[in-house]
Write an enzyme that holds these catalytic residues in place. Structure first.
Site, short mmCIF file in Angstrom:
data_model
loop_
_atom_site.label_atom_id
_atom_site.label_comp_id
_atom_site.label_asym_id
_atom_site.label_seq_id
_atom_site.Cartn_x
_atom_site.Cartn_y
_atom_site.Cartn_z
N HIS A 237 -1.37 -0.83 -4.47
CA HIS A 237 -1.95 -0.57 -4.08
C HIS A 237 -2.44 0.92 -4.07
CE1 HIS A 237 -5.90 -1.75 -2.09
NE2 HIS A 237 -5.43 -0.89 -0.83
N HIS B 267 -7.56 1.65 -4.28
CA HIS B 267 -9.13 1.27 -3.93
C HIS B 267 -10.10 3.04 -3.30
CE1 HIS B 267 -9.81 0.40 0.89
NE2 HIS B 267 -10.78 0.64 -0.30
N ASP C 280 -4.66 4.06 -2.11
CA ASP C 280 -5.73 3.84 -0.94
C ASP C 280 -6.09 5.98 -1.34
OD1 ASP C 280 -5.91 2.14 0.29
OD2 ASP C 280 -4.03 2.37 0.44
N GLY D 287 -3.51 4.36 8.31
CA GLY D 287 -2.53 3.36 8.45
C GLY D 287 -2.38 2.54 9.06
N GLY D 288 -0.89 1.99 9.58
CA GLY D 288 -1.62 1.37 10.95
C GLY D 288 -2.27 0.94 12.06
N SER E 216 0.41 -1.20 0.03
CA SER E 216 0.28 0.07 -0.03
C SER E 216 0.93 0.98 0.22
CB SER E 216 -1.14 -0.19 0.89
OG SER E 216 -1.55 1.12 1.14
N ASP F 87 -6.40 -5.81 3.12
CA ASP F 87 -5.71 -4.73 3.79
C ASP F 87 -6.75 -4.35 4.67
OD1 ASP F 87 -5.36 -2.17 3.43
OD2 ASP F 87 -6.18 -1.11 2.08
N GLY F 88 -5.13 -4.75 5.82
CA GLY F 88 -5.46 -3.83 6.68
C GLY F 88 -4.90 -4.87 8.08
N GLY F 89 -3.52 -4.53 8.62
CA GLY F 89 -3.61 -4.89 9.80
C GLY F 89 -2.44 -6.04 9.00
N GLY G 144 -9.31 5.02 6.63
CA GLY G 144 -8.88 5.80 6.89
C GLY G 144 -6.86 5.78 7.50
N MET H 211 -12.14 -5.39 4.18
CA MET H 211 -11.22 -4.13 4.93
C MET H 211 -11.35 -5.18 6.60
SD MET H 211 -10.14 -1.79 3.39
CE MET H 211 -9.56 -0.80 4.72
N MET I 64 -8.06 8.80 -0.44
CA MET I 64 -9.42 8.89 0.89
C MET I 64 -9.60 10.71 0.20
SD MET I 64 -7.43 7.51 3.69
CE MET I 64 -6.14 6.37 3.57
#
Length: 216
Positions: A32, A65, A34, A143-144, A7, A174-176, A141, A136, A36
């Protein structure tokens, strides 16, 4: 082999073109992106002009995305910027069916994404129209964030739905995502691993991607 999609949200925005080249040279399958808007999610990243500017730096697949409201308004712009795949959210306002149709009218692959708190049934009306489902496993919204394990069954549900309906649908997560959570998702049937913070913190991104390709 599972695809790895770093990402770019976790890249160095002061030199995004060079970061994109680094991702490609490290052996990533996709980049990827992102996007927003500060409305659908409480953050703002970049839009079509930035994507168009970095498109000339690399031929890697651009996986956009769109975490934005009423995404149909911007499909043409993201297509013209050089995206290969555009994913919209089932929770977003506006004509989501129309957005998917417009994405595909450009000859691009279309995806639908679902947030952690959203019941998987909300995504079902779009499943027959898309090429990809993006699950998700954090709240979109920022990262991290930490991986939300309760979302993993949505991966399995999506793969089973596709099989039952004779559809060729890729499932992305996507996420963690890190070495441990990646395995959990692969075991659930995922096809694409999106990793931001973890991947960009690796001292040797290429070695990490090679390891994931060999293991998954």
């Amino acid at each position: 082999m599972v695809k790895v999609a770093p990402s770019m949200l976790s890249a160095d925005f002061s030199d995004l073109g060079k970061e994109l080249v680094r991702v490609e040279k490290a052996g990533a399958d996709w980049a990827h992106l992102d996007v927003m808007d500060g409305i659908f999610v409480p953050n703002i990243t970049f839009g079509p002009p930035v994507i168009k500017a970095i498109r000339k730096c690399s031929g890697i697949v651009f996986d956009a995305h769109l975490m934005i409201q009423d995404p149909i308004r911007y499909v043409d712009a993201f297509a013209d910027a050089g995206c290969d795949l555009i994913t919209v959210h089932c929770e977003a306002e506006g004509d989501i069916h129309g957005a998917i149709t417009k994405i595909k009218s450009h000859g691009l692959k279309a995806g639908i994404s679902i947030n952690p708190e959203t019941d998987v049934s909300v995504m079902e009306p779009y499943m027959g129209e898309v090429d990809l489902v993006l699950v998700m496993t954090v709240h979109p919204g920022f990262g991290g964030q930490s991986f939300i394990a309760d979302c993993v069954p949505k991966i399995t549900w999506s793969k089973e739905w596709a099989k039952a309906h004779g559809k060729d649908i890729m499932v992305s997560v996507d996420g963690g995502i890190n070495g441990e959570t990646a395995k959990v998702c692969v075991d659930a049937g995922v096809d694409i691993l999106v990793a931001g913070s973890y991947m960009f913190k690796q001292p040797d991104m290429a070695a990490t991607i090679a390891d994931w390709h060999s293991r998954f």
